[in-house]
Design an enzyme around this catalytic site. Structure first.
Site, PDB file in Angstrom:
ATOM      1  N   PHE A  91      43.854 -51.771  68.288  1.00 43.93           N
ATOM      2  CA  PHE A  91      44.809 -51.276  69.402  1.00 43.93           C
ATOM      3  C   PHE A  91      45.874 -52.400  69.786  1.00 43.93           C
ATOM      4  CE2 PHE A  91      46.134 -50.106  73.706  1.00 43.93           C
ATOM      5  CZ  PHE A  91      46.538 -48.841  73.378  1.00 43.93           C
ATOM      6  N   ASP A  99      46.100 -61.011  68.629  1.00 42.52           N
ATOM      7  CA  ASP A  99      46.332 -60.113  70.049  1.00 42.52           C
ATOM      8  C   ASP A  99      45.286 -60.737  70.842  1.00 42.52           C
ATOM      9  OD1 ASP A  99      46.225 -58.408  71.912  1.00 42.52           O
ATOM     10  OD2 ASP A  99      47.077 -56.450  70.612  1.00 42.52           O
ATOM     11  N   LYS A 124      46.589 -58.418  80.295  1.00 42.32           N
ATOM     12  CA  LYS A 124      45.558 -58.276  81.125  1.00 42.32           C
ATOM     13  C   LYS A 124      45.140 -59.026  82.211  1.00 42.32           C
ATOM     14  CE  LYS A 124      43.481 -54.824  78.088  1.00 42.32           C
ATOM     15  NZ  LYS A 124      43.493 -53.412  78.819  1.00 42.32           N
TER      16      LYS A 124
HETATM   17  C1  PLP Z   1      44.193 -55.780  72.336  1.00 40.83           C
HETATM   18  C2  PLP Z   1      45.065 -55.090  73.181  1.00 40.83           C
HETATM   19  N1  PLP Z   1      46.452 -55.143  72.737  1.00 40.83           N
HETATM   20  C3  PLP Z   1      47.456 -54.588  73.610  1.00 40.83           C
HETATM   21  C4  PLP Z   1      47.115 -53.589  74.671  1.00 40.83           C
HETATM   22  C5  PLP Z   1      48.109 -53.024  75.473  1.00 40.83           C
HETATM   23  O1  PLP Z   1      48.396 -53.322  76.538  1.00 40.83           O
HETATM   24  P1  PLP Z   1      49.026 -52.835  77.796  1.00 40.83           P
HETATM   25  O2  PLP Z   1      48.188 -51.780  78.292  1.00 40.83           O
HETATM   26  O3  PLP Z   1      49.028 -53.805  78.902  1.00 40.83           O
HETATM   27  O4  PLP Z   1      50.505 -52.468  77.347  1.00 40.83           O
HETATM   28  C6  PLP Z   1      45.602 -53.406  74.822  1.00 40.83           C
HETATM   29  C7  PLP Z   1      45.303 -52.484  76.013  1.00 40.83           C
HETATM   30  O5  PLP Z   1      44.295 -52.065  76.133  1.00 40.83           O
HETATM   31  C8  PLP Z   1      44.732 -53.965  74.109  1.00 40.83           C
HETATM   32  O6  PLP Z   1      43.441 -53.918  74.295  1.00 40.83           O
END
Ligand code: PLP
Length: 385
Positions: A121, A206, A235
């Protein structure tokens, strides 16, 4: 807009690991705003920094300097080993969007591809949605931007085959979070690093969910001892105030030129003040060590609960795989009714991501609630009933 189901509970107040709803009921928050409130709710140092900054200077355009954003960038760079540079946005998706653009800029003409893994994700913007390895989420939004391919998680042969000359970078989570808390197996990230080096592709990690102490290290990739080219985070960075960051090592970050990328709010004083205070507390409290110790206690306790078949994940990013017969969504709801917030990360697993400063007593209380819920569920579903 109806992008989320109607909320079951409305929260009005929080303190540390606790939340209260609009009817005055208390909950233990073992989800932490989806791994956001790492220091707990209403942390006094963050609250003070935000209010002080609000009284001093909320915002200036990035056409001018401010003193707070660069402070945060320097701390992040130090935690990442030094020598890199940071771009600030406002979310995880924006941090990844920056990484994708940077990889394309670094790759040059004709080298634009990004390989990511199934089950990953990376966000909901069109590019990060395509990087997200969940085809069902792509369906309604075709056509998505070109240049994204996916390979099976943990499969280095598949990755090797996907690293064609047009690939600029590999984007992956060190532990798939939304995909069900699935840590990279031993040797995987080292293998990805080696393949990226052989093919001249950037390794972009990520760390939006895993970064900043959550897994028991400052960053999830550090468990594997690899050095990525690009690291994204969001986050926990502002402990609830929106801020995202994309760090890139020396020699990569500098490929961007003025005008290539921008964000009105990115790195502005208010969000940066929250991040500066958050990072200061994180360092003072040594949150990776706290996450390791608390994670061990929570994992051990969960392993002793009837109805929990398996426990995954390092530090305080934990999935409790439920025994056959339990439905994770139903257990999530029953836990909430008894004052414990957790999340069904898959149909059969609960995700627990409490604040990194969670106390032993809170861990014990949460596990007791879950154990009681699972026991009642088993009784209710037992054939002799
Ligand atoms: C690993 C990862 N990358 C990116 C995101 C996206 O982040 P945002 O919701 O702040 O755009 C998330 C959100 O859960 C995530 O867990």
């Amino acid at each position: 807009m109806p992008t989320y189901p109607p909320p079951a509970v409305t929260f009005v107040r929080g303190s540390g690991s606790e939340l209260w709803d609009d009817e005055g009921k208390r909950y233990l928050d073992f989800l932490g705003g989806l791994a956001v409130t790492a220091l707990g709710h209403a942390h006094p140092a963050v609250a003070e920094a935000v209010s002080e900054q609000a009284r001093t200077l909320l915002h200036v355009s990035n056409l001018f300097g401010n003193v707070v954003g660069p402070d945060v960038a320097r701390t992040l760079d130090r935690l990442l080993g030094g020598g890199g540079q940071v771009f600030f946005g406002n979310s995880g998706a924006e941090a990844n969007e920056c990484a994708i653009k940077l990889a394309r800029r670094f790759g040059g003409r004709g080298r634009y591809g990004v390989v990511s893994t199934y089950g990953s994700f990376h966000g909901r913007t069109l590019a990060t949605l395509h990087a997200t390895g969940q085809p069902a989420k792509h369906e309604a939004f075709q056509p998505l931007p070109e240049g994204f391919t996916h390979v099976a998680w943990e499969d280095l042969d598949a990755l090797e085959a996907a690293l064609t000359p047009d690939v600029a970078g590999v984007l992956l989570e060190p532990i798939q979070g939304e995909g069900g808390v699935r840590p990279a197996p031993p040797g995987y990230l080292q293998g990805v690093r080696r393949l990226c080096d052989e093919r001249g592709a950037l390794l972009m990690v990520d760390e939006v969910q895993t970064g900043l102490g959550r897994t028991g290290a400052w960053f999830g990739f550090q468990h594997a001892g690899v050095e990525p080219d690009v690291v994204t985070m969001a986050k926990a960075l502002g402990n609830g105030v929106p801020i995202g960051a994309c760090w890139a090592r020396e020699g990569v970050a500098g490929t961007f030129e003025p005008g290539d990328h921008a964000s009105t709010f990115g790195g502005q004083p208010l969000a940066a003040a929250a991040a500066r205070a958050t990072l200061a507390v994180m360092e003072a409290e040594d949150v990776p060590a706290r996450a390791r110790a608390a994670g061990e206690r929570l994992t051990d306790a969960l392993r002793g609960v009837a109805g929990v078949a398996d426990v995954r994940g390092p530090g305080l990013l934990i999935a409790a795989e439920l025994a056959a017969g339990h439905d994770a969504k139903e257990i999530e709801t029953a836990c909430r009714d008894r004052g414990l917030v957790v999340n069904a990360v898959t149909p059969t697993a609960l995700r627990l991501a409490p604040p990194l400063l969670v106390s032993d007593a809170e861990i014990d209380e949460a596990v007791a609630i879950l154990a009681a819920v699972l026991e009642d569920d088993a009784l209710e579903k037992s054939p002799t009933r």
